[in-house]
Design a protein around this motif. Sequence first.
Motif, PDB file in Angstrom:
ATOM      1  N   MET A   1      -2.367 -12.246  -6.421  1.00  0.00           N
ATOM      2  CA  MET A   1      -1.297 -13.093  -6.952  1.00  0.00           C
ATOM      3  C   MET A   1      -1.667 -13.604  -8.330  1.00  0.00           C
ATOM      4  N   ARG A   2      -0.660 -13.900  -9.139  1.00  0.00           N
ATOM      5  CA  ARG A   2      -0.922 -14.415 -10.476  1.00  0.00           C
ATOM      6  C   ARG A   2      -1.709 -15.716 -10.392  1.00  0.00           C
ATOM      7  N   SER A   3      -2.601 -15.925 -11.336  1.00  0.00           N
ATOM      8  CA  SER A   3      -3.457 -17.119 -11.312  1.00  0.00           C
ATOM      9  C   SER A   3      -2.654 -18.412 -11.466  1.00  0.00           C
ATOM     10  N   ASP A   4      -1.437 -18.311 -12.039  1.00  0.00           N
ATOM     11  CA  ASP A   4      -0.619 -19.507 -12.230  1.00  0.00           C
ATOM     12  C   ASP A   4       0.336 -19.746 -11.056  1.00  0.00           C
ATOM     13  N   LYS A   5       0.216 -18.921 -10.011  1.00  0.00           N
ATOM     14  CA  LYS A   5       1.106 -19.055  -8.862  1.00  0.00           C
ATOM     15  C   LYS A   5       0.642 -20.221  -8.007  1.00  0.00           C
ATOM     16  N   LYS A   6       1.378 -21.315  -8.043  1.00  0.00           N
ATOM     17  CA  LYS A   6       0.958 -22.539  -7.360  1.00  0.00           C
ATOM     18  C   LYS A   6       1.507 -22.642  -5.947  1.00  0.00           C
ATOM     19  N   ASP A   7       2.733 -22.149  -5.708  1.00  0.00           N
ATOM     20  CA  ASP A   7       3.428 -22.414  -4.459  1.00  0.00           C
ATOM     21  C   ASP A   7       3.997 -21.130  -3.843  1.00  0.00           C
ATOM     22  N   ILE A   8       4.304 -21.209  -2.541  1.00  0.00           N
ATOM     23  CA  ILE A   8       5.048 -20.168  -1.834  1.00  0.00           C
ATOM     24  C   ILE A   8       6.327 -20.819  -1.326  1.00  0.00           C
ATOM     25  N   LEU A   9       7.424 -20.628  -2.050  1.00  0.00           N
ATOM     26  CA  LEU A   9       8.666 -21.343  -1.736  1.00  0.00           C
ATOM     27  C   LEU A   9       9.755 -20.443  -1.175  1.00  0.00           C
ATOM     28  N   GLY A  10       9.709 -19.160  -1.487  1.00  0.00           N
ATOM     29  CA  GLY A  10      10.739 -18.260  -0.985  1.00  0.00           C
ATOM     30  C   GLY A  10      10.507 -16.841  -1.442  1.00  0.00           C
ATOM     31  N   LEU A  11      11.084 -15.895  -0.705  1.00  0.00           N
ATOM     32  CA  LEU A  11      10.960 -14.489  -1.074  1.00  0.00           C
ATOM     33  C   LEU A  11      12.003 -14.076  -2.105  1.00  0.00           C
ATOM     34  N   GLN A  12      13.026 -14.898  -2.278  1.00  0.00           N
ATOM     35  CA  GLN A  12      14.042 -14.574  -3.270  1.00  0.00           C
ATOM     36  C   GLN A  12      13.432 -14.469  -4.662  1.00  0.00           C
ATOM     37  N   GLU A  13      12.500 -15.382  -4.970  1.00  0.00           N
ATOM     38  CA  GLU A  13      11.915 -15.389  -6.308  1.00  0.00           C
ATOM     39  C   GLU A  13      10.511 -14.788  -6.354  1.00  0.00           C
ATOM     40  N   MET A  14       9.971 -14.361  -5.231  1.00  0.00           N
ATOM     41  CA  MET A  14       8.599 -13.846  -5.220  1.00  0.00           C
ATOM     42  C   MET A  14       8.543 -12.414  -5.762  1.00  0.00           C
ATOM     43  N   PRO A  15       7.676 -12.158  -6.751  1.00  0.00           N
ATOM     44  CA  PRO A  15       7.537 -10.798  -7.284  1.00  0.00           C
ATOM     45  C   PRO A  15       6.999  -9.830  -6.232  1.00  0.00           C
ATOM     46  N   ILE A  16       7.369  -8.570  -6.352  1.00  0.00           N
ATOM     47  CA  ILE A  16       6.910  -7.553  -5.409  1.00  0.00           C
ATOM     48  C   ILE A  16       5.391  -7.481  -5.395  1.00  0.00           C
ATOM     49  N   ALA A  17       4.761  -7.607  -6.561  1.00  0.00           N
ATOM     50  CA  ALA A  17       3.296  -7.525  -6.638  1.00  0.00           C
ATOM     51  C   ALA A  17       2.634  -8.617  -5.797  1.00  0.00           C
ATOM     52  N   ASP A  18       3.213  -9.825  -5.783  1.00  0.00           N
ATOM     53  CA  ASP A  18       2.659 -10.918  -4.982  1.00  0.00           C
ATOM     54  C   ASP A  18       2.835 -10.642  -3.490  1.00  0.00           C
ATOM     55  N   ILE A  19       3.998 -10.111  -3.117  1.00  0.00           N
ATOM     56  CA  ILE A  19       4.226  -9.750  -1.714  1.00  0.00           C
ATOM     57  C   ILE A  19       3.194  -8.725  -1.258  1.00  0.00           C
ATOM     58  N   GLU A  20       2.992  -7.702  -2.078  1.00  0.00           N
ATOM     59  CA  GLU A  20       2.052  -6.628  -1.725  1.00  0.00           C
ATOM     60  C   GLU A  20       0.627  -7.159  -1.600  1.00  0.00           C
ATOM     61  N   GLU A  21       0.246  -8.071  -2.482  1.00  0.00           N
ATOM     62  CA  GLU A  21      -1.120  -8.597  -2.441  1.00  0.00           C
ATOM     63  C   GLU A  21      -1.350  -9.442  -1.193  1.00  0.00           C
ATOM     64  N   ILE A  22      -0.363 -10.263  -0.835  1.00  0.00           N
ATOM     65  CA  ILE A  22      -0.480 -11.066   0.386  1.00  0.00           C
ATOM     66  C   ILE A  22      -0.606 -10.158   1.607  1.00  0.00           C
ATOM     67  N   LEU A  23       0.225  -9.128   1.676  1.00  0.00           N
ATOM     68  CA  LEU A  23       0.204  -8.231   2.828  1.00  0.00           C
ATOM     69  C   LEU A  23      -1.084  -7.416   2.880  1.00  0.00           C
ATOM     70  N   ASP A  24      -1.586  -6.999   1.728  1.00  0.00           N
ATOM     71  CA  ASP A  24      -2.852  -6.252   1.698  1.00  0.00           C
ATOM     72  C   ASP A  24      -4.011  -7.115   2.199  1.00  0.00           C
ATOM     73  N   THR A  25      -4.065  -8.365   1.754  1.00  0.00           N
ATOM     74  CA  THR A  25      -5.137  -9.267   2.186  1.00  0.00           C
ATOM     75  C   THR A  25      -5.020  -9.593   3.670  1.00  0.00           C
ATOM     76  N   ALA A  26      -3.787  -9.626   4.176  1.00  0.00           N
ATOM     77  CA  ALA A  26      -3.581  -9.908   5.599  1.00  0.00           C
ATOM     78  C   ALA A  26      -4.216  -8.850   6.496  1.00  0.00           C
ATOM     79  N   ILE A  27      -4.371  -7.643   5.988  1.00  0.00           N
ATOM     80  CA  ILE A  27      -5.036  -6.587   6.765  1.00  0.00           C
ATOM     81  C   ILE A  27      -6.472  -7.000   7.088  1.00  0.00           C
ATOM     82  N   SER A  28      -7.177  -7.487   6.063  1.00  0.00           N
ATOM     83  CA  SER A  28      -8.560  -7.946   6.272  1.00  0.00           C
ATOM     84  C   SER A  28      -8.609  -9.155   7.195  1.00  0.00           C
ATOM     85  N   MET A  29      -7.620 -10.051   7.036  1.00  0.00           N
ATOM     86  CA  MET A  29      -7.602 -11.248   7.870  1.00  0.00           C
ATOM     87  C   MET A  29      -7.355 -10.896   9.338  1.00  0.00           C
ATOM     88  N   LYS A  30      -6.544  -9.885   9.601  1.00  0.00           N
ATOM     89  CA  LYS A  30      -6.304  -9.493  10.988  1.00  0.00           C
ATOM     90  C   LYS A  30      -7.558  -8.870  11.598  1.00  0.00           C
TER      91      LYS A  30
END
Length: 305
Positions: A1-30
């Motif tokens: 995620m971008r270093s200036d990304k402070k909050d998670i407020l909604g998927l309407q405004e979330m960039p695809i790159a941020d979605i992909e990074e969260i989901l990729d990291t979730a693999i390790s967390m699982k």
Amino acid sequence: MRSDKKDILGLQEMPIADIEEILDTAISMKKLLSSGTKRTPHLQGKTILCLFYEDSTRTRLSFELASKYMSANQANITASGSSVSKGETLLDTARTIDVMGADVIVIRHPMSGAPHMLAKNVGASVVNAGDGMHEHPTQGLLDMFTIIEKKGSVEGLRVAIIGDVQHSRVARSNIWGLQKMGASVCVAGPPTMMPREIERIGAEVFDTVHEAVTDADVVIGLRLQLERQKQGLYPNAREYSKFFGIDQNKLRLAKPDVLVLHPGPVNRGVEITSDVVDADYSAINEQVTNGVAVRMSILYHLTRR
């Protein structure tokens, strides 16, 4: 995620790159969740606070476990057990939490936009755990994570969302998120529970469940939001189940390898039959585990800034 990304407020405004990074990291967390230790020091020294103005089991517990598995200090505040019951405003409550040194505030609130207002007025990161009838971004992310686990990708899939769309923040987050990731989304539900803006944001609207689930790769059932509804939106539970409940007969029109999801809690026999909930093609229980993994990923990224 971008270093200036402070909050998670909604998927309407979330960039695809941020979605992909969260989901990729979730693999390790699982993978961590399936290990014997279930412990990582990633959030050591951090404080996560859950501020819930509405009842919740899955979302609040998964954030609590995600925090503890990553060694954070964690606390829960409910409206009935805080100074909110004495008349304190949301903003004053949040500022009190903020000056106590919270790093992340996870908020669920009955008013749409409450997390956005909060994020503008506190230094802590804010995570929207559901705001009114607006969004539930972490549920949308865990649904996408589950779909990717089962299908390999979201891109090119046909996803049918069935039920009380009008009152569902899950439906809105899924529509925005799934479309960004390349899926086509359609919805079906009682006309009294179908908002006009759903079609405007890209979802195809059908009058019947049969039409919506035809050739669907994924079918997502929605909970009847009885706490938000006005009376008279549907005759009774039996009629709702007959026309808009998800059952095996309707699912025969979907793809042979259909995946069934539901955000929970499930009203068995109304929104979805028990044999579908417990079927091999249902990943409803896995969604709960994936919710912890995705929320671990979110907390990890927000505390790296």
